[in-house]
Design a protein around this motif. Structure first.
Motif, PDB file in Angstrom:
ATOM      1  N   LEU A  33      -1.926 -48.769  58.888  1.00 39.53           N
ATOM      2  CA  LEU A  33      -0.759 -49.662  59.090  1.00 39.53           C
ATOM      3  C   LEU A  33      -0.897 -49.895  60.536  1.00 39.53           C
ATOM      4  N   LYS A  34      -0.109 -51.188  60.912  1.00 43.68           N
ATOM      5  CA  LYS A  34      -0.386 -51.945  62.173  1.00 43.68           C
ATOM      6  C   LYS A  34       1.278 -52.203  62.840  1.00 43.68           C
ATOM      7  N   GLY A  35       0.981 -52.069  64.163  1.00 38.14           N
ATOM      8  CA  GLY A  35       2.399 -52.748  64.724  1.00 38.14           C
ATOM      9  C   GLY A  35       2.097 -52.992  66.353  1.00 38.14           C
ATOM     10  N   LEU A  36       2.896 -53.446  66.976  1.00 37.15           N
ATOM     11  CA  LEU A  36       2.827 -53.773  68.378  1.00 37.15           C
ATOM     12  C   LEU A  36       2.839 -52.639  69.294  1.00 37.15           C
ATOM     13  N   CYS A  37       1.765 -52.494  70.098  1.00 39.07           N
ATOM     14  CA  CYS A  37       1.475 -51.132  70.893  1.00 39.07           C
ATOM     15  C   CYS A  37       2.670 -50.955  71.830  1.00 39.07           C
ATOM     16  N   PRO A  38       3.081 -49.883  71.695  1.00 42.85           N
ATOM     17  CA  PRO A  38       4.290 -49.446  72.595  1.00 42.85           C
ATOM     18  C   PRO A  38       3.789 -49.036  74.417  1.00 42.85           C
ATOM     19  N   PRO A  45      -0.182 -57.750  66.759  1.00 43.93           N
ATOM     20  CA  PRO A  45      -0.138 -56.122  66.675  1.00 43.93           C
ATOM     21  C   PRO A  45      -1.554 -55.639  66.663  1.00 43.93           C
ATOM     22  N   SER A  46      -1.927 -54.817  67.512  1.00 46.36           N
ATOM     23  CA  SER A  46      -3.134 -54.022  67.818  1.00 46.36           C
ATOM     24  C   SER A  46      -3.109 -52.692  67.791  1.00 46.36           C
ATOM     25  N   PHE A  47      -2.045 -52.074  67.480  1.00 50.16           N
ATOM     26  CA  PHE A  47      -1.642 -50.737  67.430  1.00 50.16           C
ATOM     27  C   PHE A  47      -1.845 -49.988  65.911  1.00 50.16           C
ATOM     28  N   VAL A  48      -2.925 -49.347  65.660  1.00 56.83           N
ATOM     29  CA  VAL A  48      -3.446 -49.206  64.201  1.00 56.83           C
ATOM     30  C   VAL A  48      -3.069 -47.745  63.981  1.00 56.83           C
ATOM     31  N   VAL A  49      -2.563 -47.518  63.042  1.00 55.12           N
ATOM     32  CA  VAL A  49      -2.208 -45.890  62.388  1.00 55.12           C
ATOM     33  C   VAL A  49      -3.002 -45.785  61.275  1.00 55.12           C
ATOM     34  N   SER A  50      -3.710 -44.633  61.219  1.00 59.05           N
ATOM     35  CA  SER A  50      -4.428 -44.230  60.203  1.00 59.05           C
ATOM     36  C   SER A  50      -4.072 -42.926  59.544  1.00 59.05           C
ATOM     37  N   PRO A  51      -3.602 -43.203  58.364  1.00 63.09           N
ATOM     38  CA  PRO A  51      -2.717 -42.085  57.521  1.00 63.09           C
ATOM     39  C   PRO A  51      -3.551 -41.033  57.115  1.00 63.09           C
ATOM     40  N   ALA A  52      -4.777 -41.475  56.852  1.00 59.02           N
ATOM     41  CA  ALA A  52      -6.120 -40.606  56.186  1.00 59.02           C
ATOM     42  C   ALA A  52      -6.637 -39.445  57.403  1.00 59.02           C
ATOM     43  N   LYS A  53      -6.578 -40.248  58.641  1.00 60.42           N
ATOM     44  CA  LYS A  53      -6.966 -39.500  59.627  1.00 60.42           C
ATOM     45  C   LYS A  53      -5.897 -38.978  60.492  1.00 60.42           C
ATOM     46  N   ASN A  54      -4.723 -39.084  60.234  1.00 57.72           N
ATOM     47  CA  ASN A  54      -3.798 -38.512  61.105  1.00 57.72           C
ATOM     48  C   ASN A  54      -3.733 -39.036  62.546  1.00 57.72           C
ATOM     49  N   LEU A  55      -4.339 -40.235  63.043  1.00 60.95           N
ATOM     50  CA  LEU A  55      -4.522 -40.725  64.366  1.00 60.95           C
ATOM     51  C   LEU A  55      -3.998 -42.003  64.470  1.00 60.95           C
TER      52      LEU A  55
END
Length: 676
Positions: A33-38, A45-55
């Motif tokens: 998943l991607k979003g704007l970095c907080p 959008p350069s902020f990446v969330v990896s559900p598989a890695k939980n990172l």
């Protein structure tokens, strides 16, 4: 202390998508998943969330990590606070372990005081907005200062009416709150250990009165949003005969004026986003700047700036702009505070308002666009300000010019980074058309004075510690054993020489250990950012190598234990360490201008750490491997080993393995190391 079982439950339950989604709008992008970095001003959008890695990770600014690390960074919390935050989110009961009855009581006292403060906040708000006196007196005051309703709501301001019947105290007691937490039982030896909020004051005859009666109220929030205390101002019509217009909550186990900053809770996101914090003096200054669209601002609340307050800001940014009223007296009075900011390794700028104005009054004369434009255009580097603005007045007066040069040297000496000091010396010498050596010598003299003073303070602290343990202090000030023993053999074994390579590694650890400069591979070769300290620790453990100097090993171990704590700085932590051997090493290696190592003539800039740290570790490993090679060579010369063919083959196999390792390490070390 949270027990291990509870920590594991929290880590298992914390889902990175759930956690990040509370703060960032995420959209599906393949498996991630991607979003704007907080954490920075992100346009795409350069902020990446990896559900598989939980990172999570921002591929622009590099921030990210596990759910706990994300919350630590985003909410400016320590590691235990972030765990408790996630525990509340997932409904996990936090079980503490190894707490003494006294510690449990202290925790209960703190929680009870926070609860009463939260109730008082609502009560003061109600008095301001829903009572006749509140609207006619308290609200009228804020209206006269030009504050909008949204700003009053944002800062949760309130009012405490004037009454002989102690309205607030009576209401609190009626609600069931205990007198123990309403009044403040002062600990004269240690005010910060006092119990009770001090919202109520008890007279000798047993009656009460409200501490903040007939005052408008500002709640003072911690960085995580708890109400630590209150500030209050007597209204203009009632100031006659009043010595203190402003008063604060009593010092206690939850509130210390020197540790809090007004507006830090409301400003934290803006400070982080803008990578800048404005520092002003008063509550209304902060509110006025928010009203003009400038939210990255905090106030020291009229108190002299403290190291604790500076470090609170440093958790969010490296940059401070100090805003003064438009007079020279304010600048000179704040010199010490600015030098303290420089000493913490922060970048300081100065912003002078026109004569007679403060941020509040200046705001009433200008619209938001004009206000922000003035802030952007009138910030100047503090040391450069001293050189440019003050040198003109001192130009024809040798005494004043000498004082100015020493003042500039004092400020430059406060800067912990050696490279920055050198650059400032050159810049200011050119600006003042002086020989660079003149300022350089003055800075060196000031550095020596600072170091000597710190050494004396450590000696004083050590003497106090020894006296508390029962030692005697002789007339020369030297500690003597409490129970002296008969003289024995005074010959002491010589302490083995400290390995210079280990010294260089610890120097890097102290100065840069908390910085995220390296990456480790996770599953599917995912890059996970790690700190310099973690890289050193993992690199040594990979080859089963430890640091031979016990104090160095202790510093590395404790760094790894604390590295996840928000705002942790190895140098600051170890300089204040109770072990004097540790604090002495931290002071010498972390702050002195000691060359990094025989391989590198000066402390590197941050962008060279990824080159120098692996090189230093490779050199240390090579030295250890060479020592073992020489040991095997000596062993093979013995008749006993040559007679035992099995042991001889094992030794030679190990020798060949080490030779291969030595060649690899020598290649990493380049020309600086010759394989023997």
């Amino acid at each position: 202390m949270i027990d291990r079982v509870t920590i594991d439950k929290i880590l298992d339950a914390a889902n990175i998508v759930d956690v990040v989604s509370d703060f960032v709008t995420l959209k599906r992008s393949g498996a991630n998943l991607k979003g704007l970095c907080p954490f920075h001003d992100d346009r795409t959008p350069s902020f990446v969330v990896s559900p598989a890695k939980n990172l999570c990770k921002c591929f622009s600014c590099g921030e990210g990590g596990s759910p706990v690390q994300f919350i630590m960074k985003h909410e400016s919390l320590s590691y235990p606070e972030a765990l408790r935050y996630l525990a509340r989110k997932y409904g996990i009961e936090v079980k503490e372990k190894d707490l003494t009855p006294e510690e449990m009581q202290s925790a209960n006292d703190k929680e009870s005081m926070f609860i009463i403060n939260e109730w008082a906040l609502k009560w003061f708000r109600q008095q301001l907005n829903e009572t006749t006196d509140g609207r006619a007196i308290g609200l009228a005051y804020f209206r006269s200062r030009g504050f909008r309703d949204d700003i009053l709501e944002k800062f949760q301001v309130g009012f405490c009416p004037s009454s002989r019947t102690a309205l607030m105290t009576t209401a609190a007691l009626k609600e069931g709150y205990l007198e123990k937490y309403l009044v403040n039982v002062t600990n004269s030896d240690m005010p910060q250990a006092s119990i009770g909020t001090g919202l109520s004051i008890k007279r000798d005859d047993g009656t009460y009165y409200d501490r903040f009666r007939n005052r408008v109220i500002w709640p003072i929030f911690t960085i995580s949003g708890k109400v630590a205390g209150f500030g209050a101002r007597v209204l203009d019509a009632a100031t006659k005969g009043v010595s203190n217009k402003y008063i604060n909550s009593a010092e206690s186990i939850i509130y210390s004026k020197r540790k809090e900053l007004f507006g830090i809770y409301q400003a934290r996101e803006s400070i982080r986003r803008n990578n800048l914090c404005y520092l002003v003096e008063g509550y209304t200054d902060v509110m006025a700047m928010h009203q003009h669209g400038v939210e990255n601002v905090v106030a020291s609340s009229g108190t002299a700036l403290t190291t604790e307050q500076i470090r609170l800001i440093h958790r969010l940014t490296d940059n401070i702009t100090v805003i003064f009223d438009g007079d020279e007296a304010g600048i000179h009075a704040s010199q010490r505070g600015i030098d303290m900011i420089l000493a913490e390794g922060m970048n300081v700028k100065l912003l002078l308002l026109p004569d007679g104005d403060d941020p509040d009054s200046f705001g009433r004369k200008h619209n938001a666009q004009e206000y922000q434009a003035y802030l952007n255009e009138h910030q100047v580097d503090f040391i450069s300000y001293k050189t440019g603005n003050l040198s003109a007045a001192a130009q024809d007066d040798p005494v004043k010019m000498g004082e100015l040069i020493h003042g500039i040297a004092t400020s430059i000496a406060m800067i912990p980074d050696e490279i920055q000091r050198a650059l400032y010396i050159r810049k200011e010498a050119n600006a003042m058309q002086l020989d660079e050596r003149l300022i350089s010598n003055a800075v060196a003299k000031e550095l020596k004075r600072i170091q000597e003073e710190k050494a004396k303070e450590r000696e004083r602290a050590e003497r106090r510690r020894l006296v508390e343990q029962g030692a005697n202090i002789d007339r020369t000030g030297q500690p003597q054993p409490a129970n002296p023993q008969p003289a024995a053999d005074t010959t002491k074994p010589e302490k083995p020489e400290v390995n210079p390579k280990e010294t260089a590694i610890i120097q890097i650890l102290l100065r840069h250990g908390e910085k995220l400069k390296f990456y480790m591979s996770g599953e599917d070769d995912e890059e996970i950012p790690i700190t310099v300290a973690q890289f050193i620790d993992l690199s040594l453990k990979d080859d089963g190598i430890g640091l031979s100097e016990p104090t160095y090993a202790k510093i590395l171990q404790e760094t790894i234990e604390h590295i996840h704590e928000e705002g942790f700085s190895p140098t600051r932590y170890f300089i204040n360490h109770p072990d004097t051997d540790v604090s002495t090493i931290a002071f010498r290696l972390g702050t002195d201008s000691v060359p990094l190592s025989k391989f590198h003539g000066e402390l590197p800039e941050d962008d060279r750490l990824d080159e120098i740290v692996p090189n230093l570790i490779a050199n240390l490993k090579l030295e250890k491997v060479q020592a073992e090679l020489r040991q095997i060579i000596d062993m093979t010369k013995s008749v006993e080993l040559q007679a035992d063919k099995e042991k001889y083959r094992t030794a030679m196999s190990r020798f060949q393995e080490l030779q291969k390792k030595a060649r690899e390490l020598a290649k990493q070390c380049g020309e600086r190391v010759i394989l023997r």
